[in-house]
Design a protein around this motif. Structure first.
Motif, PDB file in Angstrom:
ATOM      1  N   LEU A 264      -5.160   5.124  -3.900  1.00 12.77           N
ATOM      2  CA  LEU A 264      -3.728   4.871  -3.892  1.00 12.77           C
ATOM      3  C   LEU A 264      -3.098   5.306  -5.199  1.00 12.77           C
ATOM      4  O   LEU A 264      -3.637   5.157  -6.265  1.00 12.77           O
ATOM      5  CB  LEU A 264      -3.467   3.367  -3.669  1.00 12.77           C
ATOM      6  CG  LEU A 264      -4.024   2.829  -2.353  1.00 12.77           C
ATOM      7  CD1 LEU A 264      -3.890   1.328  -2.336  1.00 12.77           C
ATOM      8  CD2 LEU A 264      -3.329   3.462  -1.180  1.00 12.77           C
TER       9      LEU A 264
ATOM     10  N   LEU B   1      -5.596  -4.353  -4.291  1.00 15.08           N
ATOM     11  CA  LEU B   1      -5.690  -2.964  -3.850  1.00 15.08           C
ATOM     12  C   LEU B   1      -6.922  -2.294  -4.439  1.00 15.08           C
ATOM     13  O   LEU B   1      -7.554  -1.454  -3.794  1.00 15.08           O
ATOM     14  CB  LEU B   1      -4.427  -2.186  -4.246  1.00 15.08           C
ATOM     15  CG  LEU B   1      -3.138  -2.532  -3.500  1.00 15.08           C
ATOM     16  CD1 LEU B   1      -1.988  -1.680  -4.022  1.00 15.08           C
ATOM     17  CD2 LEU B   1      -3.291  -2.353  -2.004  1.00 15.08           C
TER      18      LEU B   1
ATOM     19  N   ARG C 170       2.006   1.967 -10.300  1.00 13.46           N
ATOM     20  CA  ARG C 170       1.836   1.170  -9.079  1.00 13.46           C
ATOM     21  C   ARG C 170       2.460  -0.211  -9.185  1.00 13.46           C
ATOM     22  O   ARG C 170       3.096  -0.695  -8.250  1.00 13.46           O
ATOM     23  CB  ARG C 170       0.348   1.019  -8.742  1.00 13.46           C
ATOM     24  CG  ARG C 170      -0.310   2.260  -8.223  1.00 13.46           C
ATOM     25  CD  ARG C 170      -1.696   1.957  -7.705  1.00 13.46           C
ATOM     26  NE  ARG C 170      -2.440   1.093  -8.613  1.00 13.46           N
ATOM     27  CZ  ARG C 170      -3.590   0.502  -8.310  1.00 13.46           C
ATOM     28  NH1 ARG C 170      -4.100   0.662  -7.112  1.00 13.46           N
ATOM     29  NH2 ARG C 170      -4.221  -0.244  -9.187  1.00 13.46           N
TER      30      ARG C 170
ATOM     31  N   GLN D 270      -1.304  -8.179  -6.578  1.00 15.86           N
ATOM     32  CA  GLN D 270      -1.268  -7.184  -5.507  1.00 15.86           C
ATOM     33  C   GLN D 270      -2.034  -5.924  -5.908  1.00 15.86           C
ATOM     34  O   GLN D 270      -2.818  -5.384  -5.133  1.00 15.86           O
ATOM     35  CB  GLN D 270       0.176  -6.817  -5.163  1.00 15.86           C
ATOM     36  CG  GLN D 270       0.940  -7.871  -4.380  1.00 15.86           C
ATOM     37  CD  GLN D 270       0.535  -7.932  -2.918  1.00 15.86           C
ATOM     38  OE1 GLN D 270       0.854  -8.882  -2.220  1.00 15.86           O
ATOM     39  NE2 GLN D 270      -0.152  -6.922  -2.439  1.00 15.86           N
TER      40      GLN D 270
ATOM     41  N   SER E 294      -4.355  -6.593   1.208  1.00 20.75           N
ATOM     42  CA  SER E 294      -3.011  -6.902   0.742  1.00 20.75           C
ATOM     43  C   SER E 294      -2.299  -7.855   1.695  1.00 20.75           C
ATOM     44  O   SER E 294      -1.581  -8.760   1.272  1.00 20.75           O
ATOM     45  CB  SER E 294      -2.212  -5.601   0.587  1.00 20.75           C
ATOM     46  OG  SER E 294      -0.985  -5.830  -0.050  1.00 20.75           O
TER      47      SER E 294
ATOM     48  N   PRO F 185      -7.384  -1.597   1.955  1.00 20.72           N
ATOM     49  CA  PRO F 185      -6.244  -2.032   1.140  1.00 20.72           C
ATOM     50  C   PRO F 185      -5.175  -2.760   1.940  1.00 20.72           C
ATOM     51  O   PRO F 185      -4.586  -3.720   1.461  1.00 20.72           O
ATOM     52  CB  PRO F 185      -5.716  -0.719   0.551  1.00 20.72           C
ATOM     53  CG  PRO F 185      -6.212   0.346   1.470  1.00 20.72           C
ATOM     54  CD  PRO F 185      -7.535  -0.134   1.968  1.00 20.72           C
ATOM     55  N   SER F 186      -4.913  -2.301   3.169  1.00 23.07           N
ATOM     56  CA  SER F 186      -3.873  -2.946   3.981  1.00 23.07           C
ATOM     57  C   SER F 186      -4.279  -4.360   4.371  1.00 23.07           C
ATOM     58  O   SER F 186      -3.494  -5.302   4.257  1.00 23.07           O
ATOM     59  CB  SER F 186      -3.589  -2.119   5.242  1.00 23.07           C
ATOM     60  OG  SER F 186      -3.073  -0.847   4.910  1.00 23.07           O
TER      61      SER F 186
ATOM     62  N   SER G  12     -10.959   2.302  -8.494  1.00 21.44           N
ATOM     63  CA  SER G  12     -10.738   2.910  -7.191  1.00 21.44           C
ATOM     64  C   SER G  12     -11.388   4.270  -7.181  1.00 21.44           C
ATOM     65  O   SER G  12     -11.357   5.014  -8.140  1.00 21.44           O
ATOM     66  CB  SER G  12      -9.236   3.026  -6.905  1.00 21.44           C
ATOM     67  OG  SER G  12      -9.005   3.566  -5.650  1.00 21.44           O
TER      68      SER G  12
ATOM     69  N   VAL H 208       0.838  -1.199   0.000  1.00 25.58           N
ATOM     70  CA  VAL H 208       0.000   0.000   0.000  1.00 25.58           C
ATOM     71  C   VAL H 208       0.874   1.251   0.000  1.00 25.58           C
ATOM     72  O   VAL H 208       0.631   2.213  -0.742  1.00 25.58           O
ATOM     73  CB  VAL H 208      -0.945   0.002   1.219  1.00 25.58           C
ATOM     74  CG1 VAL H 208      -1.751   1.302   1.269  1.00 25.58           C
ATOM     75  CG2 VAL H 208      -1.885  -1.191   1.169  1.00 25.58           C
TER      76      VAL H 208
ATOM     77  N   ARG I 188     -10.512  -1.879  -1.877  1.00 28.57           N
ATOM     78  CA  ARG I 188     -10.023  -0.525  -1.662  1.00 28.57           C
ATOM     79  C   ARG I 188     -10.502   0.078  -0.348  1.00 28.57           C
ATOM     80  O   ARG I 188      -9.908   1.019   0.156  1.00 28.57           O
ATOM     81  CB  ARG I 188     -10.417   0.380  -2.824  1.00 28.57           C
ATOM     82  CG  ARG I 188     -11.897   0.600  -2.979  1.00 28.57           C
ATOM     83  CD  ARG I 188     -12.220   1.299  -4.296  1.00 28.57           C
ATOM     84  NE  ARG I 188     -13.663   1.391  -4.477  1.00 28.57           N
ATOM     85  CZ  ARG I 188     -14.413   0.373  -4.889  1.00 28.57           C
ATOM     86  NH1 ARG I 188     -13.863  -0.786  -5.135  1.00 28.57           N
ATOM     87  NH2 ARG I 188     -15.714   0.523  -5.027  1.00 28.57           N
TER      88      ARG I 188
END
Length: 416
Positions: A410, A314, A125, A310, A325, A321-322, A402, A114, A318
Motif C-alpha cells: 500500500l 495495514l 499514508r 490504522q 482494517s 489489509p481490508s 510491508s 486501504v 498486510r
C-alpha cells in the motif's frame, strides 16, 4: 492530497452523523415509539452490533470484489438502512433498521483506509487516512448538533432522511472521484485469515479495546458531568460537545502527520497524554473554564492515535489489509461498549460522575502497556532477523513492515 479523499470524508461525515445523532434524539424517538429511554437505548446498541457483525462478514464476502465497487455497495446499504430508519413504523422495525444501517460501517472504513493509503506514497499514508476520518470527527461538530436540532424542531425522521441524502451525495462523489481499483487476485478465506495468526495483529486490537475504551468511558457521561458537576446549562453543555468534536478533528489531523513519521511513538505519546488529561478532571471538573479546556484536550488526545493504529494494522495484517482494517472498526465499537459499561459501573457504585475519567485513565495505561509490548516485539524481531523482509515491523519507520511490490503493498504508487 488527492481529491478522492474528499469523497471518502463526505461518506465518513454521513456515517459519523447517523452513528452519534441517535444519542441526541433518544428522548424524542422514545416518545414517538412509546418505549422507555432504556428500551430506546437499543437503537444505539443495535447499530453497534451491526458494525461488529458486518465488518468481518461483509469484508470477507467482498474479498474478490473491486474495492471501489465495495465502497459503493456499502454506501448503498447505508442509504437503505437510514431510509428504513426514517420510515420505521414500530419499535422492532426501527431496531432492525438501525442494525442494517450499522452493517456497512466497519467495511466502509476498513476498505476506505486501504484505498486512502493506496492513493499516496508510503510516507503520507497516515495523513491520507486521517483525512478520511476527519469527516467522522466533523460529524460531531456539525452533523450531530444540526441533526439533533432538526429532529427536535420538526421530526426525528427528517434527520435520518437527511443522512440518507448525505449518503447519496457520498455515493456520487465516490463514483466520480475515487479511481478505479484493480480486482483482487489470488485471494482466499484461508489467506485472509492467516494474518490473524500474527500476535502483533491481536496486540493492535488490544490497544484499541483498552486505549479507546478510555475515551468512551468519559465521553458516554460527559453531558451529565458538565451539567451536574461543572454547572453548565443543557444548551451550554451541548456547545461543549462541539468543542470536544473540534478537539477530535485537530487530534486526527495532528495524529495523521505524526503517524507518517513514527506510528509507535505517536501511540505511546498520546495514550500517555490521554491518561494524564483524564486524571486532570479530578481538579478541573468544578471550574467552568478549566473543564472546557479539559474536554477539548480529551478530544485531541483521544483520537490522535487513530491514524497510527490504522497504519499499524495495514502493516501487520498486510496479507489481508481490508479485513484487518475493517476488524479494527469492530474493535472500536467493542471499546465503545466496554468504556460505557465500566464508566456506568463506577457511577452506579456511588463514586460520582467524575469517576469515569479515573476509569478512563487506567484503561489508557492498559492500552499503553499493550502498545509498548507490541513495540518491544518489533525491536526483538528486528534485532534477531534484521529489517529486510520481516513480517510485522513498523516500530519507528513507516516505510517498513510491508512487502513492497506485493499485491497488497500500500501507498507505493497511486491507485490503479
Amino acid at each position: 492530497m488527492p481529491v478522492a479523499l474528499l469523497a471518502l470524508a463526505i461518506a465518513a461525515f454521513g456515517i459519523g452523523t447517523t452513528e452519534f445523532v441517535m444519542m441526541g434524539l433518544l428522548p424524542e424517538v422514545a416518545t414517538d415509539m412509546n418505549v422507555s429511554i432504556s428500551a430506546a437505548g437499543g437503537y444505539i446498541s443495535l447499530y453497534a452490533l451491526g458494525v461488529v457483525v458486518g465488518a468481518p462478514l461483509l469484508t470477507i464476502a467482498g474479498m474478490r470484489v473491486r474495492r471501489k465497487t465495495m465502497l459503493l455497495s456499502m454506501l448503498g446499504l447505508f442509504i437503505v438502512g437510514n431510509l428504513l430508519s426514517a420510515i420505521a413504523p414500530t419499535h422492532l422495525s426501527l431496531l432492525a433498521a438501525r442494525f442494517v444501517a450499522g452493517l456497512p460501517h466497519g467495511t466502509f472504513f476498513g476498505i476506505g483506509a486501504v484505498v486512502a493509503a493506496s492513493l499516496v506514497s508510503r510516507d503520507k499514508r497516515g495523513r491520507a487516512i486521517s483525512m478520511m476520518f476527519v469527516g467522522l470527527t466533523v460529524a460531531n461538530i456539525v452533523g450531530v448538533p444540526v441533526g439533533t436540532l432538526l429532529g427536535q424542531a420538526i421530526d426525528w425522521r427528517w434527520t435520518f432522511g437527511l443522512v440518507a441524502l448525505i449518503g447519496a451525495a457520498a455515493l456520487a462523489a465516490v463514483s466520480v472521484l475515487v479511481p478505479r481499483q484493480a480486482k483482487p487476485t489470488e485471494v482466499s478465506l484461508r489467506g485472509e485469515l492467516s494474518a490473524f495468526r500474527r500476535p502483533q495483529v491481536w496486540l493492535a486490537f488490544a490497544v484499541v479495546v483498552f486505549g479507546f475504551a478510555a475515551t468512551f468511558s468519559f465521553y458516554s457521561y460527559i453531558k451529565p458531568l458538565l451539567i451536574q458537576v461543572s454547572g453548565y446549562t443543557p444548551l451550554a453543555a451541548t456547545v461543549l460537545l462541539a468543542l470536544f468534536g473540534t478537539g477530535m478533528t485537530l487530534g486526527t489531523v495532528i495524529g495523521g502527520r505524526l503517524a507518517d513519521r513514527s506510528p509507535m511513538r505517536t501511540l505511546y505519546t498520546f495514550l500517555t497524554a490521554l491518561a494524564i488529561v483524564l486524571t486532570m478532571f479530578t481538579f478541573t471538573a468544578h471550574n467552568t473554564v478549566l473543564v472546557a479546556v479539559n474536554v477539548f484536550l480529551v478530544g485531541v488526545t483521544g483520537f490522535a492515535a487513530i491514524p497510527s493504529i490504522q497504519a499499524r494494522i495495514l502493516d501487520q495484517a498486510r496479507e489481508a489489509p481490508s479485513l484487518g482494517s475493517a476488524s479494527i472498526q469492530s474493535t472500536f465499537n467493542i471499546a465503545n461498549s466496554l468504556g460505557a459499561y465500566l464508566g456506568g459501573l463506577v457511577i452506579a457504585a456511588g463514586f460520582g460522575l467524575i469517576s469515569p475519567s479515573w476509569v478512563g485513565a487506567v484503561l489508557a495505561l492498559v492500552g499503553l502497556g499493550f502498545a509498548v509490548l507490541s513495540g518491544r516485539l518489533d525491536q526483538r524481531w528486528n534485532g534477531g532477523r534484521g529489517r529486510s523482509g520481516t513480517p510485522g515491523t513498523d516500530s519507528e519507520s513507516p516505510a517498513s513492515g510491508s512487502a513492497e511490490g506485493s499485491p497488497d503493498s500500500l501507498g507505493a504508487a497511486p491507485a490503479r
